[in-house]
Design a protein around this motif. Structure first.
Motif, mmCIF file in Angstrom:
data_model
loop_
_atom_site.group_PDB
_atom_site.id
_atom_site.type_symbol
_atom_site.label_atom_id
_atom_site.label_comp_id
_atom_site.label_asym_id
_atom_site.label_seq_id
_atom_site.Cartn_x
_atom_site.Cartn_y
_atom_site.Cartn_z
ATOM 1 N N GLN A 65 0.824 -1.207 0.000
ATOM 2 C CA GLN A 65 0.000 0.000 0.000
ATOM 3 C C GLN A 65 0.859 1.257 0.000
ATOM 4 O OE1 GLN A 65 -2.539 -0.498 3.382
ATOM 5 N NE2 GLN A 65 -3.651 -2.215 2.476
ATOM 6 N N TRP A 66 1.952 1.241 0.792
ATOM 7 C CA TRP A 66 2.843 2.403 0.811
ATOM 8 C C TRP A 66 3.648 2.501 -0.486
ATOM 9 C CZ3 TRP A 66 3.432 0.539 6.323
ATOM 10 C CH2 TRP A 66 2.668 1.336 7.187
ATOM 11 N N GLN A 67 4.016 1.365 -1.050
ATOM 12 C CA GLN A 67 4.723 1.402 -2.340
ATOM 13 C C GLN A 67 3.836 2.020 -3.425
ATOM 14 O OE1 GLN A 67 5.692 -2.819 -2.451
ATOM 15 N NE2 GLN A 67 7.879 -2.363 -2.348
ATOM 16 N N LEU A 68 2.572 1.638 -3.420
ATOM 17 C CA LEU A 68 1.647 2.211 -4.400
ATOM 18 C C LEU A 68 1.465 3.708 -4.165
ATOM 19 C CD1 LEU A 68 -1.082 -0.592 -4.508
ATOM 20 C CD2 LEU A 68 0.626 -0.082 -6.261
ATOM 21 N N ARG A 69 1.422 4.100 -2.912
ATOM 22 C CA ARG A 69 1.283 5.515 -2.585
ATOM 23 C C ARG A 69 2.480 6.318 -3.099
ATOM 24 N NH1 ARG A 69 -0.537 6.261 3.465
ATOM 25 N NH2 ARG A 69 -1.975 4.659 2.709
ATOM 26 N N LEU A 70 3.646 5.663 -3.135
ATOM 27 C CA LEU A 70 4.859 6.304 -3.635
ATOM 28 C C LEU A 70 4.992 6.210 -5.156
ATOM 29 C CD1 LEU A 70 7.334 4.952 -0.927
ATOM 30 C CD2 LEU A 70 6.755 7.371 -1.286
ATOM 31 N N ARG A 130 5.501 3.383 -6.711
ATOM 32 C CA ARG A 130 6.453 2.301 -7.020
ATOM 33 C C ARG A 130 5.669 1.037 -7.391
ATOM 34 N NH1 ARG A 130 10.268 3.445 -1.803
ATOM 35 N NH2 ARG A 130 10.805 1.235 -2.049
ATOM 36 N N HIS A 131 4.942 1.157 -8.512
ATOM 37 C CA HIS A 131 4.016 0.096 -8.898
ATOM 38 C C HIS A 131 4.729 -1.207 -9.253
ATOM 39 C CE1 HIS A 131 1.594 3.745 -9.348
ATOM 40 N NE2 HIS A 131 0.538 2.971 -9.164
ATOM 41 N N CYS A 132 5.849 -1.126 -9.961
ATOM 42 C CA CYS A 132 6.557 -2.350 -10.377
ATOM 43 C C CYS A 132 7.010 -3.155 -9.165
ATOM 44 C CB CYS A 132 7.751 -1.998 -11.263
ATOM 45 S SG CYS A 132 7.277 -1.373 -12.892
ATOM 46 N N GLU A 133 7.543 -2.479 -8.149
ATOM 47 C CA GLU A 133 7.969 -3.169 -6.937
ATOM 48 C C GLU A 133 6.779 -3.822 -6.246
ATOM 49 O OE1 GLU A 133 10.158 -0.664 -4.285
ATOM 50 O OE2 GLU A 133 11.285 0.278 -5.918
ATOM 51 N N ALA A 134 5.689 -3.077 -6.147
ATOM 52 C CA ALA A 134 4.505 -3.611 -5.481
ATOM 53 C C ALA A 134 3.952 -4.824 -6.211
ATOM 54 C CB ALA A 134 3.434 -2.515 -5.381
ATOM 55 N N ILE A 135 3.898 -4.730 -7.527
ATOM 56 C CA ILE A 135 3.351 -5.838 -8.319
ATOM 57 C C ILE A 135 4.223 -7.076 -8.193
ATOM 58 C CG2 ILE A 135 2.948 -6.599 -10.697
ATOM 59 C CD1 ILE A 135 1.951 -3.691 -11.229
ATOM 60 N N ALA A 136 5.540 -6.907 -8.195
ATOM 61 C CA ALA A 136 6.440 -8.055 -8.038
ATOM 62 C C ALA A 136 6.218 -8.736 -6.693
ATOM 63 C CB ALA A 136 7.889 -7.602 -8.177
ATOM 64 N N GLU A 137 6.070 -7.945 -5.630
ATOM 65 C CA GLU A 137 5.808 -8.507 -4.299
ATOM 66 C C GLU A 137 4.489 -9.275 -4.290
ATOM 67 O OE1 GLU A 137 7.380 -7.901 -1.140
ATOM 68 O OE2 GLU A 137 8.595 -6.092 -1.411
ATOM 69 N N LEU A 138 3.490 -8.695 -4.923
ATOM 70 C CA LEU A 138 2.162 -9.303 -4.904
ATOM 71 C C LEU A 138 2.093 -10.570 -5.749
ATOM 72 C CD1 LEU A 138 0.042 -6.043 -5.040
ATOM 73 C CD2 LEU A 138 0.048 -7.709 -3.175
ATOM 74 N N PHE A 139 2.792 -10.585 -6.885
ATOM 75 C CA PHE A 139 2.817 -11.805 -7.701
ATOM 76 C C PHE A 139 3.435 -12.956 -6.906
ATOM 77 C CE2 PHE A 139 2.140 -9.745 -11.992
ATOM 78 C CZ PHE A 139 1.099 -10.584 -12.358
ATOM 79 N N LEU A 158 -3.530 -7.317 -5.892
ATOM 80 C CA LEU A 158 -2.739 -7.456 -7.123
ATOM 81 C C LEU A 158 -3.520 -6.932 -8.325
ATOM 82 C CD1 LEU A 158 -0.358 -8.425 -8.778
ATOM 83 C CD2 LEU A 158 -1.271 -10.752 -8.656
ATOM 84 N N MET A 159 -4.804 -7.249 -8.416
ATOM 85 C CA MET A 159 -5.625 -6.742 -9.516
ATOM 86 C C MET A 159 -5.655 -5.222 -9.524
ATOM 87 S SD MET A 159 -8.798 -9.441 -9.285
ATOM 88 C CE MET A 159 -9.783 -8.535 -10.481
ATOM 89 N N ARG A 160 -5.808 -4.656 -8.345
ATOM 90 C CA ARG A 160 -5.874 -3.207 -8.233
ATOM 91 C C ARG A 160 -4.550 -2.560 -8.659
ATOM 92 N NH1 ARG A 160 -5.799 0.165 -3.027
ATOM 93 N NH2 ARG A 160 -6.881 2.095 -3.557
ATOM 94 N N ALA A 161 -3.428 -3.146 -8.221
ATOM 95 C CA ALA A 161 -2.122 -2.597 -8.590
ATOM 96 C C ALA A 161 -1.886 -2.708 -10.102
ATOM 97 C CB ALA A 161 -1.023 -3.336 -7.826
ATOM 98 N N LEU A 162 -2.268 -3.826 -10.684
ATOM 99 C CA LEU A 162 -2.108 -4.002 -12.127
ATOM 100 C C LEU A 162 -2.965 -2.998 -12.896
ATOM 101 C CD1 LEU A 162 -2.069 -7.901 -12.288
ATOM 102 C CD2 LEU A 162 -0.185 -6.400 -12.974
ATOM 103 N N THR A 182 -10.057 1.581 1.495
ATOM 104 C CA THR A 182 -9.611 2.971 1.347
ATOM 105 C C THR A 182 -9.636 3.357 -0.117
ATOM 106 O OG1 THR A 182 -7.304 2.255 1.163
ATOM 107 C CG2 THR A 182 -8.122 2.799 3.354
ATOM 108 N N ARG A 183 -9.611 4.683 -0.341
ATOM 109 C CA ARG A 183 -9.550 5.187 -1.694
ATOM 110 C C ARG A 183 -8.303 5.999 -1.860
ATOM 111 N NH1 ARG A 183 -14.062 4.846 -4.864
ATOM 112 N NH2 ARG A 183 -15.919 3.995 -3.890
ATOM 113 N N ARG A 184 -7.852 6.012 -3.096
ATOM 114 C CA ARG A 184 -6.621 6.731 -3.368
ATOM 115 C C ARG A 184 -6.843 8.219 -3.391
ATOM 116 N NH1 ARG A 184 -3.249 5.812 -8.804
ATOM 117 N NH2 ARG A 184 -5.197 6.551 -9.619
#
Length: 356
Positions: free
Chosen positions: A266-271, A273-282, A298-302, A354-356
């Protein structure tokens, strides 16, 4: 080995006087607040110097700094990581180098170290007794609790709990004397809180710190603290240990790890840093394919990254696994994430609502 070249790292000679003393304290296994107390400086000064040390020496994290302190001879391995007090800053008041003499890790196969040296904990049932004490650190555990937690519905024929505790007390004694980190009173057994550190407690402190700095708007620092907490996991918690307590704690700690990854993401997405977040989630989704909150995140991040087709594929895989393995349909949360992707609504609610 000379101090000027250890494992290809920069020599410790590049460090200032205070930085060397902070590194020595880290190598001794002391926490920031303990080093600050010994050196009579604010804890923030210790944290700042540690960051400089990591940068100057090209070290990844605190664990690498501990290894480096031993490798370069700053801390003597044959004396144990806590046998030395941190050298005081000139002109400062010297304090006592307090801190745990025994470290216990349950976030993987059970392990213990006494003064930095690994301890032979005996066979699995005996290890399970120590794990029960470690997981209940800070309070007394009765003999009945140990019997129920380690043996469940099949208690031993003989009264083996005192025998196992006696062996553990010998293995975990303090120094060369008779005192041990395991106490015994009329209520049962317990660990000396000021002489033992359990990695679960350390992990929870890091997560609490992450929440604090996250609320203060320091998302990058929150990600770093979460990463440190996750680094403490060394595989399946309490791997191989028998008994109902170990089984329940395996499940709880596994779920705790998932929750920490989700919080970090959630904090990575806030920053951004989508690629890092997606890799963690996969990776998390592959390990826990039936976990719907992970799939939804994961769906939301993608979707936020413009990868709608992949997000829909995640839903399809989760739907099939739920049907095949559990015979159930996706929950409302997962279906809402699916609808969000179809609408192209990147601001839709995530697992936390939560909402962005």
């Amino acid at each position: 080995m000379p101090l000027s070249s250890v494992m290809g790292r920069a020599p410790v000679g590049v460090l200032g006087q205070l930085e060397r003393r902070v590194l020595h304290g880290v190598g001794c296994g002391l926490r920031d607040e303990e080093i600050a107390a010994v050196l009579a400086v604010p804890e923030s000064v210790v944290a700042t110097n540690l960051e400089r040390i990591l940068a100057k020496l090209g070290l990844r994290d605190r664990a690498a700094a501990i290894v480096h302190a031993f490798d370069c001879g700053l801390v003597l391995a044959d004396h144990g990581p806590r046998a030395h007090a941190v050298a005081p800053v000139a002109g400062s008041v010297v304090g006592r180098a307090a801190g745990p003499r025994v470290r216990i890790s349950v976030l993987g196969p059970l392990q213990a170290w006494r003064d930095g040296r690994p301890v032979n904990l005996g066979h699995l049932r005996q290890q399970a007794v120590l794990a029960a004490l470690a997981l209940c650190a800070g309070r007394t555990v009765s003999r009945r609790e140990l019997l129920e937690g380690v043996w469940g519905m099949e208690p031993p024929v003989t009264n083996v709990v005192p025998v196992y505790v006696y062996r553990l007390r010998k293995a975990l004694r303090l120094g060369d004397g008779p005192d041990s980190v395991i106490e015994h009173d009329r209520g049962g057994y317990g660990l000396l809180s000021d002489a033992v550190e359990v990695d679960v407690a350390h992990m929870e402190r890091l997560v609490a710190d992450a929440a604090t700095v996250g609320r203060a708007g320091e998302a990058a620092e929150a990600v770093r603290r979460c990463s440190q907490a996750l680094d403490l996991f060394r595989g399946e918690p309490l791997s191989g240990l028998p008994g109902p307590l170990a089984e329940l704690e395996r499940l709880r700690l596994t779920e705790r790890r998932i929750a920490i990854v989700q919080r970090k993401v959630q904090w990575q997405l806030r920053l951004g840093r989508h690629c890092e977040a997606i890799a963690e989630l996969f990776a998390l989704s592959a390990a826990h394919p039936l976990n719907e909150p992970v799939a939804a995140t994961l769906m939301r991040a993608l979707a936020r990254s413009g990868r709608q087709a992949e997000a829909l594929a995640v839903f399809d895989r989760a739907r099939r696994r739920l049907a095949e393995d559990l015979g159930v349909a996706p929950s409302g949360m997962l279906r809402r994430a699916y609808q969000m992707v179809l609408r192209g609504d990147e601001a839709g609610p995530g697992p936390t609502g939560t909402r962005r």
